[in-house]
Design an enzyme around this catalytic site. Structure first.
Site, PDB file in Angstrom:
ATOM      1  N   CYS A  12       0.813  -1.225   0.000  1.00  0.00           N
ATOM      2  CA  CYS A  12       0.000   0.000   0.000  1.00  0.00           C
ATOM      3  C   CYS A  12       0.843   1.270   0.000  1.00  0.00           C
ATOM      4  O   CYS A  12       0.314   2.373  -0.137  1.00  0.00           O
ATOM      5  CB  CYS A  12      -0.927   0.012   1.204  1.00  0.00           C
ATOM      6  SG  CYS A  12      -2.035  -1.389   1.223  1.00  0.00           S
ATOM      7  N   HIS A  55      -3.320   6.990   3.701  1.00  0.00           N
ATOM      8  CA  HIS A  55      -3.765   5.791   2.985  1.00  0.00           C
ATOM      9  C   HIS A  55      -5.146   5.406   3.505  1.00  0.00           C
ATOM     10  O   HIS A  55      -5.392   5.413   4.712  1.00  0.00           O
ATOM     11  CB  HIS A  55      -2.759   4.664   3.222  1.00  0.00           C
ATOM     12  CG  HIS A  55      -3.205   3.345   2.696  1.00  0.00           C
ATOM     13  ND1 HIS A  55      -3.774   3.202   1.447  1.00  0.00           N
ATOM     14  CD2 HIS A  55      -3.168   2.097   3.241  1.00  0.00           C
ATOM     15  CE1 HIS A  55      -4.068   1.926   1.250  1.00  0.00           C
ATOM     16  NE2 HIS A  55      -3.714   1.243   2.326  1.00  0.00           N
ATOM     17  N   ASN A  79     -10.118  -0.002   0.178  1.00  0.00           N
ATOM     18  CA  ASN A  79      -8.660   0.062   0.169  1.00  0.00           C
ATOM     19  C   ASN A  79      -8.160  -0.294  -1.231  1.00  0.00           C
ATOM     20  O   ASN A  79      -8.295  -1.432  -1.658  1.00  0.00           O
ATOM     21  CB  ASN A  79      -8.119  -0.919   1.222  1.00  0.00           C
ATOM     22  CG  ASN A  79      -6.599  -0.945   1.279  1.00  0.00           C
ATOM     23  OD1 ASN A  79      -5.924  -0.386   0.428  1.00  0.00           O
ATOM     24  ND2 ASN A  79      -6.070  -1.625   2.285  1.00  0.00           N
TER      25      ASN A  79
HETATM   26  N1  ACO Z   1     -18.123  -9.239   8.916  1.00  0.00           N
HETATM   27  C1  ACO Z   1     -18.434  -9.636  10.159  1.00  0.00           C
HETATM   28  N2  ACO Z   1     -17.539 -10.064  11.043  1.00  0.00           N
HETATM   29  C2  ACO Z   1     -16.238 -10.069  10.651  1.00  0.00           C
HETATM   30  C3  ACO Z   1     -15.838  -9.660   9.366  1.00  0.00           C
HETATM   31  C4  ACO Z   1     -16.846  -9.234   8.490  1.00  0.00           C
HETATM   32  N3  ACO Z   1     -16.584  -8.811   7.233  1.00  0.00           N
HETATM   33  N4  ACO Z   1     -14.493  -9.781   9.273  1.00  0.00           N
HETATM   34  C5  ACO Z   1     -14.062 -10.250  10.448  1.00  0.00           C
HETATM   35  N5  ACO Z   1     -15.118 -10.442  11.281  1.00  0.00           N
HETATM   36  C6  ACO Z   1     -15.111 -10.942  12.650  1.00  0.00           C
HETATM   37  C7  ACO Z   1     -13.921 -11.821  12.947  1.00  0.00           C
HETATM   38  O1  ACO Z   1     -14.162 -13.137  12.485  1.00  0.00           O
HETATM   39  C8  ACO Z   1     -13.854 -11.707  14.429  1.00  0.00           C
HETATM   40  O2  ACO Z   1     -14.831 -12.575  14.983  1.00  0.00           O
HETATM   41  P1  ACO Z   1     -14.535 -13.410  16.337  1.00  0.00           P
HETATM   42  O3  ACO Z   1     -14.320 -12.347  17.378  1.00  0.00           O
HETATM   43  O4  ACO Z   1     -15.770 -14.204  16.503  1.00  0.00           O
HETATM   44  O5  ACO Z   1     -13.302 -14.204  16.043  1.00  0.00           O
HETATM   45  C9  ACO Z   1     -14.306 -10.293  14.726  1.00  0.00           C
HETATM   46  O6  ACO Z   1     -14.985  -9.856  13.554  1.00  0.00           O
HETATM   47  C10 ACO Z   1     -13.156  -9.347  14.981  1.00  0.00           C
HETATM   48  O7  ACO Z   1     -12.136  -9.578  13.999  1.00  0.00           O
HETATM   49  P2  ACO Z   1     -10.863  -8.670  13.878  1.00  0.00           P
HETATM   50  O8  ACO Z   1     -10.037  -9.146  12.713  1.00  0.00           O
HETATM   51  O9  ACO Z   1     -10.202  -8.580  15.214  1.00  0.00           O
HETATM   52  O10 ACO Z   1     -11.564  -7.283  13.514  1.00  0.00           O
HETATM   53  P3  ACO Z   1     -10.945  -5.857  13.446  1.00  0.00           P
HETATM   54  O11 ACO Z   1     -11.674  -4.935  14.301  1.00  0.00           O
HETATM   55  O12 ACO Z   1      -9.436  -5.899  13.591  1.00  0.00           O
HETATM   56  O13 ACO Z   1     -11.274  -5.432  11.934  1.00  0.00           O
HETATM   57  C11 ACO Z   1     -10.107  -5.282   9.854  1.00  0.00           C
HETATM   58  C12 ACO Z   1     -10.786  -6.195  10.859  1.00  0.00           C
HETATM   59  C13 ACO Z   1     -11.156  -4.348   9.305  1.00  0.00           C
HETATM   60  C14 ACO Z   1      -9.482  -6.095   8.749  1.00  0.00           C
HETATM   61  C15 ACO Z   1      -9.018  -4.442  10.589  1.00  0.00           C
HETATM   62  O14 ACO Z   1      -8.222  -5.301  11.359  1.00  0.00           O
HETATM   63  C16 ACO Z   1      -8.120  -3.673   9.665  1.00  0.00           C
HETATM   64  O15 ACO Z   1      -8.543  -2.774   8.966  1.00  0.00           O
HETATM   65  N6  ACO Z   1      -6.799  -3.965   9.717  1.00  0.00           N
HETATM   66  C17 ACO Z   1      -5.803  -3.230   8.954  1.00  0.00           C
HETATM   67  C18 ACO Z   1      -5.917  -3.576   7.500  1.00  0.00           C
HETATM   68  C19 ACO Z   1      -4.906  -2.826   6.717  1.00  0.00           C
HETATM   69  O16 ACO Z   1      -4.949  -1.614   6.719  1.00  0.00           O
HETATM   70  N7  ACO Z   1      -3.936  -3.509   6.070  1.00  0.00           N
HETATM   71  C20 ACO Z   1      -2.809  -2.872   5.441  1.00  0.00           C
HETATM   72  C21 ACO Z   1      -3.018  -2.441   4.087  1.00  0.00           C
HETATM   73  S1  ACO Z   1      -3.579  -3.727   3.000  1.00  0.00           S
HETATM   74  C22 ACO Z   1      -2.309  -4.024   1.859  1.00  0.00           C
HETATM   75  O17 ACO Z   1      -1.149  -3.797   2.117  1.00  0.00           O
HETATM   76  C23 ACO Z   1      -2.738  -4.628   0.545  1.00  0.00           C
END
Ligand code: ACO
Length: 332
Positions: A118, A259, A289
């Site tokens: 990214c 970003h 994203n």
């Molecule tokens: N819908 C419903 N529930 C979901 C979903 C969804 N789409 N996705 C995950 N969950 C659930 C998980 O299964 C988990 O359930 P559990 O507690 O029963 O196990 C719960 O939600 C919490 O999951 P987390 O992964 O801890 O959720 P989080 O609040 O961290 O959000 C997310 C997930 C949105 C992916 C976040 O972690 C994020 O944005 N991370 C950074 C991503 C990023 O910016 N990456 C870098 C750039 S990408 C690149 O380089 C190409």
């Protein structure tokens, strides 16, 4: 950089996103998720995708680049170099930049792709500026473009809801005056975290074989919550470095374009940097994203909305798989 009399000016910008739009309602049908979860956890409402259009990374790059060249009032033949930040190239080789060079008719340009997830646009921008300040190039096309949907696992609710496709481009031009264009950049990486965000299959480590060709490893894997933990701190660090290097005050910044990965990351970063809401640019709700395309797409949209004008001081900051992160401070 030491040549204080030379600057790398942002001479033109352009962007392109494909027409097809996927709403959160679409994801409610294919995975166990809800519009409410996606909006509150990520800020995303829709994303543009190539879908069945057959568009590829080079084609979107070409459309964005033509706009950037027109904005700079420059012909493609004037370019010395094309640098494309992407993790979703048309092919493993040749570089996507080769396809773009041919289509634009940029026959005098050296070309390369940069893989910095990214942060691809900021890595490419930094490289272009370095070439200009070193006297090795005068006019460089810098592109961030992704077809992330080509590596998205539509069975994984944790990632598939996040990603969109698109391209953003800019032309950097050498000018013999100080203090314009890209004033400071900072790039960083930490290879301890390679496992957090990766495509495991298809490289020399794990080549595709008839046995593994259908494995999920061919898609982007992300440990979102772990990436999240590092994102804000790393980006804050990079932003503070470029502000200090450029010798400006945080309150001098006219617009902050982070970003667009997650609204909670963006809000928390803006808060830590004491950037008020009116100086923060957010369009994640419309595009999701788009990895290396997210910042240059946002720059174009900010300009269209009258929020980015000539003379403005703009802070760009990003992070992504690697982990890698970086920032740039640009006087438009
Ligand atoms: N819908 C419903 N529930 C979901 C979903 C969804 N789409 N996705 C995950 N969950 C659930 C998980 O299964 C988990 O359930 P559990 O507690 O029963 O196990 C719960 O939600 C919490 O999951 P987390 O992964 O801890 O959720 P989080 O609040 O961290 O959000 C997310 C997930 C949105 C992916 C976040 O972690 C994020 O944005 N991370 C950074 C991503 C990023 O910016 N990456 C870098 C750039 S990408 C690149 O380089 C190409």
């Amino acid at each position: 950089m030491n040549n204080k009399l030379v600057s790398a000016k942002m001479a033109g910008i352009g962007a392109y996103v494909p027409e097809t739009i996927l709403t959160n309602a679409y994801f409610e049908k294919i995975v166990d998720t809800s519009d409410e979860w996606i909006v509150t956890r990520t800020g995303i409402k829709t994303r543009h995708v190539v879908g069945n259009s057959g568009e590829v990374t080079s084609e979107m790059s070409i459309k964005a680049s033509r706009q950037a060249l027109a904005d700079a009032d420059m012909s493609a033949e004037e370019l010395d170099m094309i640098i494309i930040g992407t993790v979703t190239p048309d092919m493993k080789t040749p570089s996507t930049a080769c396809f773009v060079q041919k289509a634009l008719g940029a026959k005098n340009a050296a070309v390369m792709d940069v893989n910095a997830a990214c942060v691809g646009y900021i890595y490419a921008l930094t490289t272009a500026r370095a070439y200009i300040l070193a006297g090795m190039a005068r006019k460089v096309l810098v592109v961030g473009c992704e077809t992330l949907t080509s590596i998205t696992n539509y069975k994984d609710r944790g990632t598939c809801i996040l990603f969109g496709d698109g391209a953003g481009a800019s032309v950097l031009q050498r000018v013999d005056e100080p203090g314009v264009g890209v004033l400071a950049t900072h790039l960083a990486a930490n290879g301890d975290f390679t496992d957090l965000l990766c495509v495991r299959l298809g490289g020399s480590r794990n080549p595709l074989t008839p046995e593994n060709i259908n494995d999920d490893g061919r898609y982007l894997y992300m440990n979102g919550s772990e990436v999240f933990k590092h994102a804000v701190r790393f980006m804050q660090n990079a932003a503070e470095k470029v502000i200090a290097d450029a010798g400006v005050k945080p309150e001098d910044i006219s617009l902050f374009i982070p970003h667009q990965a997650n609204i909670r990351i963006i809000d928390s970063l803006a808060k830590r940097l004491s950037i008020p809401e009116e100086k923060l640019f957010v369009n994640i709700q419309n595009y999701g994203n788009t990895s290396s395309a997210s910042i240059p797409i946002a720059m174009v949209e900010a300009k269209q909305q009258g929020r980015l004008k000539a003379g403005d001081l703009v802070l760009l900051v990003s992070f992504g798989g690697g982990l890698v992160w970086g920032a740039a401070l640009v006087r438009f």
